[in-house]
Design an enzyme around this catalytic site. Structure first.
Site, PDB file in Angstrom:
ATOM      1  N   HIS A  71       0.851  -1.198   0.000  1.00 62.72           N
ATOM      2  CA  HIS A  71       0.000   0.000   0.000  1.00 62.72           C
ATOM      3  C   HIS A  71       0.888   1.249   0.000  1.00 62.72           C
ATOM      4  CE1 HIS A  71      -4.213   1.579   1.125  1.00 62.72           C
ATOM      5  NE2 HIS A  71      -3.454   2.633   0.784  1.00 62.72           N
ATOM      6  N   LEU A  72       0.760   2.001  -1.067  1.00 65.02           N
ATOM      7  CA  LEU A  72       1.579   3.196  -1.286  1.00 65.02           C
ATOM      8  C   LEU A  72       1.496   4.187  -0.117  1.00 65.02           C
ATOM      9  CD1 LEU A  72       3.222   4.820  -3.463  1.00 65.02           C
ATOM     10  CD2 LEU A  72       1.022   5.760  -4.208  1.00 65.02           C
ATOM     11  N   HIS A  73       2.630   4.735   0.266  1.00 61.53           N
ATOM     12  CA  HIS A  73       2.648   5.785   1.292  1.00 61.53           C
ATOM     13  C   HIS A  73       3.884   6.645   1.116  1.00 61.53           C
ATOM     14  CE1 HIS A  73       4.495   2.106   2.917  1.00 61.53           C
ATOM     15  NE2 HIS A  73       5.412   2.922   3.404  1.00 61.53           N
ATOM     16  N   GLN A  74       3.713   7.911   1.294  1.00 61.74           N
ATOM     17  CA  GLN A  74       4.817   8.858   1.214  1.00 61.74           C
ATOM     18  C   GLN A  74       5.231   9.287   2.624  1.00 61.74           C
ATOM     19  OE1 GLN A  74       6.655  11.137  -1.261  1.00 61.74           O
ATOM     20  NE2 GLN A  74       5.364  12.932  -1.161  1.00 61.74           N
TER      21      GLN A  74
END
Ligand code: ZN
Length: 191
Positions: A138-141
């Site tokens: 799950h993409l996260h910055q």
């Protein structure tokens, strides 16, 4: 929606091999976390928005993305910007998600600057497990505020309760002081 092994289940956060300046033990979150998420086999970034901001340590909700405190912070005020949608790579973002991730990243910087006045930031995304992502699916910055002599700024906190309290207090402080548009430059500051 990817299933993950129950063993890996925890509140949102990104444990990895970085040397942290401030290292709350993962047990710090387990008490509330495992009960709260019991039986939920979604990854933490999918599950978090269904809980209250206080429970999930969500700082800000946008249309397509939200901001959450990292439970495994490298530093005080370490934030994560995530799309609600379960996508893993930046290349998979829609235009709306991409724009809002960027906008919320700016807002994180403005807000952290207002609340905690860091000297700088580290910002970035780890892509895939080999890229160092703790929750690769799950993409996260990451938005990590930095201070000169970071470790001096931070309290050394040994007690589980105090850590949870500290993250909660920081969440409240950031949420209540959220800066959603570019602040006016202070007089005599900047150029
Ligand atoms: Zn997800």
């Amino acid at each position: 929606m990817a299933d993950i092994p129950q063993d890996d289940f925890e509140l949102p956060g990104v444990p990895d091999s970085f040397q942290r300046l401030w290292t709350p033990h993962r047990l710090a979150y387990v008490k509330g976390g495992q009960e709260q998420y019991a039986g939920d086999n979604r990854d933490p970034f999918c599950a978090a928005p269904d809980r209250s901001d206080e429970e999930s340590l969500i700082v800000r909700r946008g249309e397509t993305c939200y901001v959450i405190m990292n439970l495994f912070p490298y530093n005080a005020g370490h934030l994560l910007v995530c799309p609600y949608e379960h996508i893993s790579l930046y290349t998979e973002t829609s235009e709306a998600q991409m724009l809002e991730m960027g906008e919320l990243t700016k807002q994180c910087m403005w807000t952290l600057t207002k609340v905690a006045n860091p000297g700088g930031f580290n910002i970035g995304m780890n892509q895939g497990a080999v890229g160092g992502a703790g929750i690769a699916q799950h993409l996260h910055q990451h938005v990590v505020p930095r201070w000169g002599g970071d470790s001096n700024f931070l309290p050394i906190i040994a007690q589980t309760k105090a850590i949870t309290q500290t993250l909660g207090d920081m969440r409240t402080q950031l949420a209540e002081n959220w800066v959603s548009s570019a602040p006016e430059p202070a007089e005599g500051k900047g150029n």
